[in-house]
Design an enzyme around this catalytic site. Sequence first.
Site, PDB file in Angstrom:
ATOM      1  CG  ASP A 299      -0.045  25.018  19.034  1.00  0.00           C
ATOM      2  OD1 ASP A 299       0.653  25.249  20.044  1.00  0.00           O
ATOM      3  OD2 ASP A 299      -1.106  24.353  19.091  1.00  0.00           O
ATOM      4  CB  ILE A 300      -1.682  20.299  16.834  1.00  0.00           C
ATOM      5  CG1 ILE A 300      -2.437  19.316  15.969  1.00  0.00           C
ATOM      6  CG2 ILE A 300      -2.130  20.244  18.279  1.00  0.00           C
ATOM      7  CD1 ILE A 300      -2.116  17.866  16.269  1.00  0.00           C
TER       8      ILE A 300
ATOM      9  CG  ASN B  99       2.665  28.861  29.113  1.00  0.00           C
ATOM     10  OD1 ASN B  99       2.523  29.980  29.596  1.00  0.00           O
ATOM     11  ND2 ASN B  99       1.992  28.437  28.055  1.00  0.00           N
TER      12      ASN B  99
ATOM     13  CD  GLU C 228      -2.120  22.285  27.213  1.00  0.00           C
ATOM     14  OE1 GLU C 228      -1.828  21.803  26.095  1.00  0.00           O
ATOM     15  OE2 GLU C 228      -3.161  22.924  27.425  1.00  0.00           O
ATOM     16  CB  VAL C 229       4.303  19.915  25.869  1.00  0.00           C
ATOM     17  CG1 VAL C 229       5.351  18.941  25.333  1.00  0.00           C
ATOM     18  CG2 VAL C 229       2.956  19.677  25.191  1.00  0.00           C
TER      19      VAL C 229
ATOM     20  CG  HIS D 148       6.718  24.590  24.215  1.00  0.00           C
ATOM     21  ND1 HIS D 148       6.791  23.681  25.238  1.00  0.00           N
ATOM     22  CD2 HIS D 148       5.492  25.179  24.313  1.00  0.00           C
ATOM     23  CE1 HIS D 148       5.671  23.702  25.920  1.00  0.00           C
ATOM     24  NE2 HIS D 148       4.861  24.606  25.401  1.00  0.00           N
ATOM     25  CG  MET D 149       9.264  31.481  21.919  1.00  0.00           C
ATOM     26  SD  MET D 149      10.570  32.352  21.044  1.00  0.00           S
ATOM     27  CE  MET D 149      11.682  32.700  22.404  1.00  0.00           C
ATOM     28  CG  HIS D 150       3.318  29.068  22.753  1.00  0.00           C
ATOM     29  ND1 HIS D 150       2.259  28.283  22.353  1.00  0.00           N
ATOM     30  CD2 HIS D 150       3.736  28.548  23.933  1.00  0.00           C
ATOM     31  CE1 HIS D 150       2.038  27.350  23.271  1.00  0.00           C
ATOM     32  NE2 HIS D 150       2.926  27.489  24.243  1.00  0.00           N
TER      33      HIS D 150
HETATM   34  P1  AMP Z   1       2.004  24.742  26.652  1.00  0.00           P
HETATM   35  O1  AMP Z   1       0.670  24.822  27.321  1.00  0.00           O
HETATM   36  O2  AMP Z   1       2.766  26.019  26.703  1.00  0.00           O
HETATM   37  O3  AMP Z   1       2.801  23.544  27.159  1.00  0.00           O
HETATM   38  O4  AMP Z   1       1.718  24.528  25.113  1.00  0.00           O
HETATM   39  C1  AMP Z   1       1.693  23.287  24.484  1.00  0.00           C
HETATM   40  C2  AMP Z   1       1.238  23.508  23.061  1.00  0.00           C
HETATM   41  O5  AMP Z   1       1.529  22.353  22.311  1.00  0.00           O
HETATM   42  C3  AMP Z   1      -0.271  23.769  22.917  1.00  0.00           C
HETATM   43  O6  AMP Z   1      -0.463  25.035  22.266  1.00  0.00           O
HETATM   44  C4  AMP Z   1      -0.749  22.609  22.035  1.00  0.00           C
HETATM   45  O7  AMP Z   1      -1.754  22.979  21.121  1.00  0.00           O
HETATM   46  C5  AMP Z   1       0.532  22.197  21.339  1.00  0.00           C
HETATM   47  N1  AMP Z   1       0.607  20.816  20.864  1.00  0.00           N
HETATM   48  C6  AMP Z   1       0.298  19.704  21.572  1.00  0.00           C
HETATM   49  N2  AMP Z   1       0.512  18.603  20.826  1.00  0.00           N
HETATM   50  C7  AMP Z   1       0.984  19.045  19.637  1.00  0.00           C
HETATM   51  C8  AMP Z   1       1.397  18.400  18.434  1.00  0.00           C
HETATM   52  N3  AMP Z   1       1.371  17.062  18.291  1.00  0.00           N
HETATM   53  N4  AMP Z   1       1.807  19.159  17.394  1.00  0.00           N
HETATM   54  C9  AMP Z   1       1.815  20.510  17.506  1.00  0.00           C
HETATM   55  N5  AMP Z   1       1.461  21.178  18.613  1.00  0.00           N
HETATM   56  C10 AMP Z   1       1.041  20.453  19.659  1.00  0.00           C
END
Ligand code: AMP
Length: 127
Positions: free
Chosen positions: A35-36, A97, A105-106, A110-112
């Site tokens: 994660d960035i 999420n 957000e994205v 994705h799994m954290h």
């Molecule tokens: P979510 O809120 O579950 O959609 O998490 C999205 C995650 O993506 C967040 O933890 C961000 O920090 C991460 N993220 C966004 N852009 C990037 C990127 N370019 N490379 C790696 N992680 C990212």
Amino acid sequence: MAYAYDDQNIFAKILRGEIPNDTVAETEHTLAFNDIYPQAPVHVLVIPKGPYVCFDHFAAEASDAEIADFHRVAAKICADLGVAPGDGGKGYRTISNAGEHPVQEVPHYHMHILGGRPLGRMLQKTD
Ligand code: AMP
């Protein structure tokens, strides 16, 4: 179920190689990268390469091979990074999420994987 996949999301751009990522693992069906904005010493994102918006979309429409590969990659990362309790690690949390309430957000599934420090309880009650 009606999900429209937005192929301009940032993880779709990562998968197309349009922006860089810090890769942790990659297979035919799955990519994992750091994660960035890490929230813990271990903060890895595991994503399928296919166009799935969130967990229930992925679980309903991905192939068995994609689903098995995704989870095997995620589990191997937990072991490789030393957080899996079965390998003597202190544990980890997986979070996924989906949609508005948890603030996804994205819009690419994705799994954290979070670990490497005490993480506290899963949720804080705020009302
Ligand atoms: P979510 O809120 O579950 O959609 O998490 C999205 C995650 O993506 C967040 O933890 C961000 O920090 C991460 N993220 C966004 N852009 C990037 C990127 N370019 N490379 C790696 N992680 C990212």
